[in-house]
Design an enzyme around this catalytic site. Structure first.
Site, PDB file in Angstrom:
ATOM      1  N   LYS A 155     -40.594 -84.026 -33.322  1.00  0.00           N
ATOM      2  CA  LYS A 155     -39.965 -85.070 -32.512  1.00  0.00           C
ATOM      3  C   LYS A 155     -38.486 -85.301 -32.823  1.00  0.00           C
ATOM      4  CE  LYS A 155     -44.118 -87.463 -31.263  1.00  0.00           C
ATOM      5  NZ  LYS A 155     -45.213 -88.189 -31.859  1.00  0.00           N
TER       6      LYS A 155
ATOM      7  N   LYS B 294     -44.854 -90.242 -46.754  1.00  0.00           N
ATOM      8  CA  LYS B 294     -44.627 -91.424 -45.925  1.00  0.00           C
ATOM      9  C   LYS B 294     -44.252 -92.631 -46.764  1.00  0.00           C
ATOM     10  CE  LYS B 294     -47.405 -90.057 -41.965  1.00  0.00           C
ATOM     11  NZ  LYS B 294     -48.779 -90.122 -41.404  1.00  0.00           N
TER      12      LYS B 294
ATOM     13  N   LYS C 202     -40.408 -75.648 -36.764  1.00  0.00           N
ATOM     14  CA  LYS C 202     -41.234 -75.781 -35.570  1.00  0.00           C
ATOM     15  C   LYS C 202     -40.818 -76.992 -34.736  1.00  0.00           C
ATOM     16  CE  LYS C 202     -45.094 -78.442 -37.423  1.00  0.00           C
ATOM     17  NZ  LYS C 202     -46.540 -78.598 -37.470  1.00  0.00           N
TER      18      LYS C 202
END
Ligand code: TRP
Length: 354
Positions: free
Chosen positions: A222, A113, A219
């Site tokens: 978003k 991040k 998978k």
């Protein structure tokens, strides 16, 4: 005998998708019958990466409504919003005194991040020094906020404050859970107390479900073109499924199945009947399959799952009084536990009244 406490949190950063449903939500609905379940919306954690206040607020409301719509029963499980439990913020401050900045900086999710926040790619040489250079010495005007660094402290506190025994989390969160256990042990041994219990990863008895995305690999997440949301309108959902990545089709009987097609089959297995799955597998094997038919079937079967959830979500969102009542009850339960933990921790650490 009181039941073991199960705790799970979700960051409100958008709506829930089919992966959230099969990977977590549908299992929570079963767990709530057998455990003292506490499900919370981690809005403070969301602040580490999101900056739009209205989007954050809408997401909290949306997730609450979707949890309820999917079958979480607020009479059985406590549903609360993290920021409704102010004790957590104080515990977070106190716990940070026992957490090393080095161990936080080495956390995989922080590295990820932080690099994203700075717009830096992971270099070939992913050493600690290279990373430190990037973070501390970054000459951009972007910054990595300290909240992101201390994310694991807050998550540990979420868990330890509730004295949770079991924490169902995805693979990407296992490192955070390991840190939680380490902080608990460290605190206990530093003060010679048995204040915190070491939480464990909750293992569901059924085999882990794979919920792949629609973009051919990996998978469901978003990212664009990859996921269907529980509250997608039927028209939108059908369109997404019809656009799913496929291949040129089997050229000879009994060909191996490519990843994009295997993914569609996985989704069909989750949502459809074994007969229908078999029918399409046979059609693949003898090369008579038409991907358009497969996708149409898949879209309708997904809608059978999501349509009722979408409709109930809309109704719940209209009922502010109900949502408030649910959260008030959840916060009561969470606060009762957290304030007890906080009282003990303050005393242990020497924050005592004169
Ligand atoms: N970090 C978790 C995630 O991103 C969310 C979370 C915050 C959580 N606090 C928690 C999960 C406590 C379990 C327990 O998915």
């Amino acid at each position: 005998m009181s039941k073991d406490i199960v705790l799970s949190g979700i960051r409100p950063t958008g709506n829930l998708h089919l992966g959230n449903y099969y990977g977590a939500l549908s299992k929570f609905v079963k767990l709530q019958n057998d455990y003292d379940c506490r499900f919370f919306i981690a809005d403070l954690h969301a602040l580490t990466t999101s900056t739009d206040p209205d989007a954050l607020h809408q997401s909290v409301r949306g997730i609450l409504a979707q949890y309820l719509a999917a079958g979480i029963d607020p009479e059985k499980a406590a549903i609360f919003v993290q920021s409704d439990v102010p004790e957590l913020s104080e515990l977070y401050l106190l716990m940070n005194m026992h957490v090393g900045i080095g161990e936080l900086m080495r956390t995989a999710s922080f590295k990820d991040k932080a690099r994203k926040a700075l717009g830096i790619k992971t270099p070939e040489n992913d050493s600690e020094e290279a990373f430190e250079q990037q973070i501390i010495g970054a000459s951009t005007n972007k910054r990595v906020n300290a909240g992101l660094l201390t994310y694991p402290t807050l998550m540990a506190v979420d868990i330890l404050a509730q004295k949770a025994r079991w924490v169902p989390v995805g693979k990407d969160q296992l490192q955070h859970l390991e840190l939680t256990r380490r902080f608990a042990r460290r605190f206990n041994s530093f003060y010679g107390v048995e204040e915190f219990i070491e939480p464990e990863d909750f293992q569901f008895t059924d085999k882990p479900v794979k919920v792949p995305g629609l973009d051919g690999s990996g998978k469901m997440g978003k990212s664009e073109g990859n996921c269907v949301y529980l509250i997608d309108e039927p028209k939108v959902l059908r369109k997404k499924v019809m656009r799913a990545v496929t291949d040129e089709g089997p050229q000879e009987p009994n060909s191996p199945v490519s990843e994009p097609i295997a993914n569609l089959f996985s989704l069909l297995e989750l949502t459809s009947t074994p007969e229908i799955v078999q029918q399409f597998k046979d059609a693949y094997a003898d090369c008579s399959i038409r991907y358009g038919d497969l996708k149409k079937q898949l879209a309708e079967d997904i809608l059978k799952v999501t349509d009722p959830i979408r409709e109930r979500t809309a109704e719940i969102l209209k009922d502010e009084a109900y949502m408030r009542k649910v959260l008030a009850r959840g916060a009561d339960i969470a606060r009762a536990q957290a304030s007890e933990t906080l009282r003990e921790v303050r005393h242990i650490m020497g924050i005592r009244k004169i």
